[in-house]
Design an enzyme around this catalytic site. Structure first.
Site, short mmCIF file in Angstrom:
data_model
loop_
_atom_site.label_atom_id
_atom_site.label_comp_id
_atom_site.label_asym_id
_atom_site.label_seq_id
_atom_site.Cartn_x
_atom_site.Cartn_y
_atom_site.Cartn_z
NE ARG A 130 -68.00 -57.81 39.09
CZ ARG A 130 -66.93 -58.20 39.08
NH1 ARG A 130 -66.56 -58.99 39.97
NH2 ARG A 130 -66.03 -57.82 38.34
CG HIS B 91 -70.71 -51.38 31.63
ND1 HIS B 91 -70.62 -51.15 33.13
CD2 HIS B 91 -69.75 -52.03 31.40
CE1 HIS B 91 -69.54 -51.85 33.47
NE2 HIS B 91 -69.15 -52.45 32.34
CB ILE C 190 -77.80 -53.02 42.15
CG1 ILE C 190 -79.15 -52.81 42.51
CG2 ILE C 190 -77.41 -52.13 40.97
CD1 ILE C 190 -80.33 -53.03 41.44
CB THR D 277 -70.24 -52.50 45.50
OG1 THR D 277 -70.58 -53.68 46.41
CG2 THR D 277 -70.14 -53.36 44.39
CB CYS E 28 -46.37 -40.55 47.41
SG CYS E 28 -47.33 -39.48 48.40
CB CYS F 263 -51.11 -35.55 51.35
SG CYS F 263 -51.78 -36.91 50.81
#
Lengths: 464, 600
Positions: free
Chosen positions: B396, B131, B421, B122, B528, B533
């Site tokens: 969550r 928040h 949490i 999470t 990309c 890479c």
């Protein structure tokens, strides 16, 4: 040795377009260098170890590395510096003297500025990713684009799959279907969402048919399963609008999903300069000298539009390089005379793609400047176009106002196959006389129309 | 409590659910069989808020096989005599922050994570928003920790050397009548002590956000809304913990506890037993399962999946604030998502909120993505679908009470829970860590029968690697001159140098996979999506760790990218002897990096 900082022309990218541009600029007397982020020049050709390159340019079937080597030799012979393993952070244009400032970074010289009178962007293209074609399900290892798979196999010498599904029938996907098969992996099939293959006909034959790899049209990957590594993909048929048909789903066990779902011209480095872009090609709008909407900034190769053959990429590079040298030369002379007059303005007319023409490049003609190609036909400009549909009999008409400039019949046109024509600009200058210029803007353009006599399914695409 | 039980039973009856409810300690436990996951959820919520501490939802569901935590590949065993004063279970942002907080004390600390890196679940699958304490229910634990955590965030980020910005959140009214909610909004702002809130009329909104949809009628601006990279923050907590003496054990999953009377003596793991003084349960979506190992499963976690999409950095400049269009009247369990600028300059759309039985189900589907497009893309009119570069899902860890569980166990003397949490967990993390560490130290002192002393050597400031994005060109040039690996760009889309990648490989919590490099250094995060890479990262990792390319994994377990050498390469590999050269290069890089840390 410290890098020389001032140049007539700086070419961005040492792929086939950039190498050709640098050679042409040098041959036109410009002081030119190439900047390249990779270690070696050649761009993507380095990993294209199959043959078929250079039929037009050299009259031979070369492999990608061979084709690149020939151009690299020509660059070396001329002593054109290739500043490799060097990354371009950003470009600005000085409004006072019209020079370009390129902010560079590498390990040896840290950060430095290159100054150029003209810049050629030969930045190539990148592959469309799984997320950009909205592949859903899990996101395990084993989902990779055909070009990445090609690098891992051909450059690194590792197999990224033992049994795979290939989504998309673009040329790199077809080439990789054959390559992986030769390396002992199993390609379960190539799936194409459209009713028509996206790759060249010769590749369908040589890479799939010859190896008995099935090509499934109007079918796509609906979901990927596998927590760590791909375990299976769900395949389904789609209807004419590309929507999955319920009840046709089939789970295919495999350890990889390889995507060949299109190429996107890479222009992120020049976009902040405010260059006008063509929504259809994904590249900048250019005139026949390959100059973008910004004076002194040229573009060529797959950065302008995705080409089907490398020979055309080199051709556009050559045009851009020669024109950039001519532009830089004028700029320099003005500098010597300390003149403050502006460059003689371009006289641009737009070329409109009409009917079934998907796009045409260049999109503009500059009647005031024409640099021309090297092949003796100095008054001719090369145009490339693609049809939006497959048609068995098509008619191309290019007209300026009411005057027909060119008419040509094609036995067959297909979206994957690019067509090339040349136009003699001498005629055009005659037609586009001062009175023609007085016409209202709407009619003051050249219309390039493709009319189909008989049509296949609608299958516009940009796969190279 | 009998009244509560009657209330629960009648609530279940009203929903026509054939479910039995019984008291279990201070909780209410539901048993029986239901026909769908919706019914499972309905029953859980019906039982919540009826006077019990929590709901234990033991219902079985038709067609749903109970899911278990994913297990790491076999690992080398831990020394059987291993003892830690504090064992933190779960290397998400909460567990990592707690581990760091515990190193303020003179105790031995271990952080156990079952995945092969910190922030794998999470904590790396959210919108990165710090928040403001607005949406949280006044008086809840969420409200308390959100308020405190939000205020602590600036200092925490500074100490850890993690980028943090405060673009503020603009909650738009989509209808003129929504302004009727203004009094309620002001009351909430007062109750939750949300700071600096302003009402912006239509014109002001347009002035601040010229690209915004015409379909807006002013809005409320909450300046204390921040953005951070949630995974970089988590790793920074972990690195600072290690710097202060903690041990991070990755690929280590807890499978049970050995108990004596009412205390845990040993933590059982896939790598053997670990003796523990105190145990902290920060196991995220599995925290109820971990509580159950100590016979203390007094709450139930259910997974609520969120899907979000990331837009190209090209469009990042089209917006300043976090935009959302909340449904003020609804009782849904999400703030509704929005259009969030990320700390890396992208925009994020979403996330959604869908209840899912499988807690590690990170798959995406077309309908979730459509929802995100339909609801959020239109807020900023300069955005197109083709600006999407990727999308992902997270799950969550929710309780039916929709509140955090932060307490010392009532029944196990040396077990502290930091569970349930979910949002605003990121914003709350510094405050939660502070309290949980204190609870843990208190419990440890009690069971160990000794006073716990502060760690005099504790350094709250992480030895952070250089942050090239925050540097001027001159600073960057100087850094490259000192260490040329910062001059070689590996990820062209995000402009990430080899030096930055090496820092993740040689971090105090060394990265073990390509996804780890991607999250920490951003290589492969761009448009990309690693196409260019990925092979280069394979080479760097193989060189630095002196392993074969075919051993390198994308995430954990068997997620190798390259499977075996090709036919010809197999012959070449056999005769290769470049190992010692790679070793020398790696050593040289290491010593240079040490200097950068010291300089930075």
């Amino acid at each position: 040795m410290p890098v020389k900082k001032q140049w007539d022309v700086v070419v961005i990218g040492a792929g086939p377009a950039g190498l050709a541009a640098a050679i042409a600029a040098c041959d036109s007397g410009a002081d030119v260098c190439i900047i390249e982020r990779e270690k070696k020049p050649g761009g993507v050709l380095k990993q294209c170890i199959h043959d078929g390159f250079g039929l037009i340019r050299f009259g031979e079937r070369l492999s990608g590395p061979e084709y690149a080597y020939r151009y690299h030799q020509m660059v070396s012979e001329r002593g054109i510096p290739v500043i490799s393993e060097t990354y371009l952070l950003g470009i600005t244009k000085n409004q006072t003297d019209g020079k370009f400032l390129l902010q560079m970074q590498n390990s040896a010289d840290s950060i430095f500025i290159l100054e150029a009178r003209a810049v050629v962007a030969a930045t190539g293209c990148r592959e469309r990713t799984a997320r950009q074609v909205f592949i859903h399900g899990d996101r395990p290892a084993g989902i990779l684009t055909a070009g990445t798979a090609q690098y891992i196999v051909n450059i690194q010498g590792f197999l990224p799959t033992r049994r795979c599904v290939i989504l998309g029938s673009g040329d790199i996907g077809l080439i990789m279907a054959r390559r992986l098969t030769l390396e002992g992996a199993e390609v379960e099939g190539v799936y194409e969402i459209k009713p028509e293959p996206s790759g060249l006909t010769r590749n369908i034959q040589q890479c799939l048919t010859d190896f008995e790899i099935p090509l499934h049209l109007s079918a796509t990957v609906l979901a990927v399963h596998g927590k760590r590594r791909v375990e299976s993909v769900v395949i389904g048929k789609v209807d004419q609008s590309g929507q999955p048909i319920t009840g046709t789903e089939r789970t295919v066990p495999c350890d990889a999903l390889i995507l060949s779902v299109g190429l996107i011209p890479e222009n992120e480095i020049i976009e902040p300069l405010g260059v006008e872009m063509d929504r259809k090609t994904g590249g900048p709008i250019v005139d026949q000298n390959m100059m973008t909407s910004l004076d002194g900034l040229f573009a060529c190769g797959n950065a302008v539009h995705v080409n089907d053959l490398v020979d055309y990429v080199s051709e556009s590079g050559q045009t851009a390089g020669k024109a950039a040298a001519a532009y830089a030369n004028v700029q320099q002379q003005r500098g010597l005379l300390s003149e403050r007059r502006t460059v003689s303005a371009r006289r641009l007319i737009n070329i409109q793609a009409a009917g079934n023409m998907h796009y045409i490049v260049p999109q503009r003609l500059d009647l005031a400047h024409h640099v021309g190609a090297d092949d003796g036909a100095d008054n001719c400009a090369a145009f490339y176009f693609r049809s939006r549909v497959r048609a068995n009999s098509a008619l191309l008409r290019i007209s300026a106002g009411k005057t027909l400039l060119e008419e040509r019949r094609y036995a067959v046109v297909r979206p994957p196959e690019m067509e090339r024509i040349t136009l003699n600009l001498a005629d055009l200058n005659h037609i586009c006389s001062p009175d023609w210029n007085d016409l209202p803007g709407q009619s003051r353009l050249i219309k390039a129309e493709l009319v189909s006599v008989s049509e296949g399914g609608d299958s516009a695409n940009d796969n190279g | 409590m009998a009244e509560g039980l009657a209330a629960v039973r009648s609530a279940l009856m009203r929903k026509n659910l054939n479910v039995d409810a019984n008291e279990w300690r201070n909780s209410v436990a539901l048993t029986g069989h239901v026909s769908s996951w919706e019914q499972y959820m309905e029953a859980g919520y019906a039982a919540a808020g009826k006077g019990y501490e929590a709901v234990v939802n033991d219902l079985t569901v038709e067609g749903v096989v109970p899911f278990k935590p994913s297990m790491p590949e076999p690992q080398n065993p831990i020394d059987p005599d291993t003892y830690f004063d504090a064992v933190v279970i779960g290397g998400g942002v909460i567990g990592s922050a707690i581990a760091r907080e515990l190193t303020r004390w003179d105790i031995t600390v271990a952080l156990l994570e079952k995945e092969n890196d910190l922030a794998m679940q999470t904590s790396s699958r959210n919108d990165g928003m710090v928040h403001p304490p607005f949406a949280v229910t006044p008086g809840s634990k969420k409200a308390h920790y959100n308020q405190r955590g939000n205020k602590m965030f600036a200092q925490t980020a500074r100490e850890l050397g993690v980028s943090l910005e405060w673009p503020g959140m603009l909650m738009l009214f989509s209808n003129p009548w929504q302004r009727a909610f203004l009094p309620a909004i002001w009351q909430r702002i007062k109750q939750n002590e949300v700071c600096g809130v302003e009402f912006w009329n239509r014109q002001r909104v347009f002035k601040m956000e010229p690209n915004i949809t015409a379909d807006q009628h002013g809005g409320v601006f909450l300046p204390d809304s921040g953005i951070v990279s949630p995974y970089q923050l988590t790793v920074a907590f972990g690195e600072n913990a290690v710097q202060n003496g903690a041990t991070v054990l990755l690929n280590t999953v807890v499978t049970g506890f050995q108990m004596e009377h009412n205390r845990i003596t040993h933590v059982c793991t896939n790598r053997g037993l670990i003796q523990a003084g105190v145990v902290i349960n920060a196991a995220g979506v599995w925290s109820d399962v971990v509580a159950g190992y100590a016979n203390d499963r007094f709450f139930t976690i259910h997974g609520r999946k969120g899907t979000a999409a990331i837009l190209d950095r090209k469009v990042g400049h089209t917006q300043r604030t976090i935009l959302s269009q909340p449904r003020f009247a609804s009782h849904s369990h999400t703030k509704g998502g929005g259009l969030v600028p990320t700390i890396d300059g992208n925009l994020l759309l979403g996330p959604t909120a869908v209840e899912v039985p499988e807690r590690e189900d990170y798959s995406t589907n077309a309908s979730a993505l459509e929802f995100v497009f339909d609801h959020h893309l239109k807020l900023n009119k300069s955005l197109k679908r083709s600006d999407i570069i990727t999308y992902f899902s997270g799950v969550r860890a929710c309780t039916f009470e929709e509140d955090f569980v932060i307490k010392t166990s009532d029944y196990v003397a040396n077990l502290v829970h930091a569970a349930g949490i979910q949002s605003p967990g990121l914003a709350s993390s510094p405050a939660i860590a502070q309290d949980v560490a204190l609870l843990a130290v208190k419990a440890l002192a009690a069971v160990a029968g000794r006073a716990i002393q502060p760690n005099a050597a504790f350094d709250p400031c992480r030895k952070a690697p250089p942050d090239l994005r925050g540097m001027s060109l001159e600073e960057r040039a100087a850094l490259i001159r000192r260490n040329p690996s910062y001059g070689r760009i590996i990820c062209r889309c995000e402009c990430i140098s080899e030096g930055e990648i090496l820092n993740t490989i040689h971090s105090l919590v060394p990265v073990q996979s390509l996804d780890g490099i991607k999250r920490r250094a951003r290589a492969g995060m761009g448009r990309c999506q690693g196409g260019f890479c990925t092979p280069l990262l394979l080479e760097i990792m193989a060189r630095e760790q002196q392993i074969n390319i075919a051993e390198i994994c994308k995430s954990g377990g068997h997620s190798e990218i390259a499977l075996q050498p090709t036919k010809n390469a197999a012959v070449d590999c056999a005769s290769e002897g470049a190992g010692s050269a790679a070793l020398a290069l790696s050593a040289a890089n290491n010593s240079r990096r040490q200097e950068d840390y010291n300089a930075g």
